[in-house]
Design an enzyme around this catalytic site. Structure first.
Site: not given
Ligand code: F0G
Length: 458
Positions: A72, A125, A215, A258, A450
């Site tokens: 933990y 988003d 980000d 990613k 969406h």
């Molecule tokens: N920032 C970017 C640039 C992203 O593309 C995503 C997620 C997030 C933050 C959020 O991360 O999904 O781990 O909570 N993008 C996915 C996509 C969902 O399909 O592009 P997450």
């Protein structure tokens, strides 16, 4: 003869996928209310909905899973990951979270308040959602080139410094908690930000005393573009480039799904101990104790290995060349796409593809549905549905660009799959003038609609 490029891995395990008939897909998509998120994965032949958490791990990552430490507090997996993050990004402090949006939730809980302005380059988003949820405002300062899909400008993710300075002049110390640079910029087409631009943003931010957050979901792909396209970086390794990139940031949020090459996970990393302390409280409330934050020890281990694999040309050449393999075919067929092709996906310009479908009828979603019917391929709309309604007026927001995104999971499909996608789109492009109507909303959620929206055919 020149020896051609080939993937620098071989496949050790396979997962069967099912090739359905058009009649099946017609039924399934109606049952799914014309929302591709509602399909079951077995109803999809080639799934390009997202490159997030959908990739294949390496044998080394699977081996690391077996040695995960599930304590933990203070697990060795946490320290393995902490050391990896320090050595790649240079940040002393780090908090694990269960995914990227959780990192945003935790960090913004510590930083963002009602009435704040958060400038950046086309915020993703979930980022925008977390800002607006706190009654703050995300201000897009992306360069204008990003909105001209035919412009070949190599760094369409760049921040327009003049637009940024306009915002910074508005009392930064009171209501601008940070600038957020998204690398690569997903919303504008997986487009990279140049090193020069990152450096200039940092200089401007310092002048106004505003911190910079990256980000970083696709930071390694961003570094690859700098290496390939920006003057002075051809001879540098990806690790050297990443290290310089992050020297111009105060903190990062990461979706490890990613460029972490894992199926779930995220983190926040930062320079400043006071940010770490403030964010730790929210991490404990929302995610878990500071040494696991919603991640299993085994997953932190796999992420540490993934981060090391992804920050190499071995990985990135194969990855991005596949994206470009698909993009180049579409370009050859004359299909309108965002130029140049980005790092994780090909973005089809739906308004140019279907000029006769009215913008009120969700042009990119219409194209996504027709591609599914044609070839069993699932892409995703990055357009009016995703843009949601204006939080004040409740009117639909019509973004400058209306895309069908075809996001390619890492190390998952072969180029034969890419050929199927390209042929499917070509068949639709050949009959594009016959398509004149789209979709209308039956039911929608007030925010992030969406994912759950229900639609009808017009
Ligand atoms: N920032 C970017 C640039 C992203 O593309 C995503 C997620 C997030 C933050 C959020 O991360 O999904 O781990 O909570 N993008 C996915 C996509 C969902 O399909 O592009 P997450």
């Amino acid at each position: 003869m020149e020896i051609p490029f080939a993937e620098n891995y071989k496949i050790k395990m396979v997962e069967p996928i099912y090739r359905s008939t058009r009649e099946q897909r017609v039924r399934w998509i109606a049952e799914a209310n014309y929302n591709l998120f509602n399909l079951r994965s077995e109803q999809v032949f080639i799934d390009l909905l997202t490159d997030s958490g959908t990739g294949a791990m390496s044998d080394r990552q699977w081996a690391a899973i077996m040695t995960g430490d599930e304590s933990y507090a203070g697990s060795s997996s946490y320290y393995h990951l902490k050391e990896t993050i320090r050595s790649i990004f240079g940040f002393e402090y780090f908090l694990p979270t269960h995914q990227g949006r959780a990192a945003e939730n935790v960090l913004f809980s510590a930083l963002v308040k009602e009435g704040d302005l958060v400038p950046g380059n086309s915020h993703f988003d979930t980022t925008k959602g977390h800002i607006e949820y706190r009654k703050a405002k995300a201000i897009d300062c992306t360069v204008d080139e990003a909105f001209d899909t035919e412009s070949k400008f190599p760094f369409k993710g760049n921040v327009d410094l003049a637009k940024l300075e306009e915002v910074l002049k508005l009392q930064p110390e009171k209501n601008i908690p940070a600038i957020i640079i998204t690398i690569t910029c997903n919303t504008s087409g997986g487009q990279p930000v140049s090193m020069d631009n990152m450096k200039a943003v940092k200089q401007l931010a310092d002048k106004y005393g505003v911190p910079v957050i990256y980000d970083s979901a696709r930071f390694a792909e961003n570094a690859w573009f700098i290496q390939q396209k920006e003057e002075g970086f051809a001879g540098k390794t990806i690790r050297e480039i990443v290290s310089e990139m992050f020297s111009y940031a105060d903190a990062m949020t990461m979706s490890s799904k990613k460029d972490g090459a894992v199926n779930i996970g995220g983190f926040i990393a930062m320079k400043d101990v006071s940010w770490y302390e403030k964010a730790s409280t929210f991490n404990i409330m929302y995610e878990g104790f500071v040494t696991y934050g919603g991640m299993a020890g085994r997953d932190m281990n796999a992420l540490a290995v993934g981060l090391n694999e992804v920050t190499t040309n071995d990985f990135l050449d194969t990855r991005i060349k596949q994206v470009h393999y698909l993009g180049d075919q579409l370009i050859e067929y004359g299909i309108p796409v965002q130029h140049p092709i980005g790092g994780h996906a090909v973005f089809v310009d739906a308004k140019k593809f279907f000029p006769h479908v009215p913008k009120e009828e969700f042009v990119a979603q219409t194209l996504a549905i027709i591609l599914y019917l044609e070839a069993g391929v699932r892409g995703v709309e990055v357009g009016t549905l995703l843009a949601d309604r204006d939080p004040e007026t409740r009117d639909n927001r019509y973004p400058k660009l209306e895309f069908l995104r075809l996001a390619i999971p890492r190390r998952t499909y072969t180029n034969n799959h890419m050929d199927v996608v390209a042929a499917g789109l070509k068949n639709i492009y050949d009959i594009r003038d016959e398509i004149r109507t789209g979709l209308r909303i039956r039911k929608e959620a007030p925010i992030m609609r969406h994912f759950t929206v229900q639609l009808d055919k017009v």
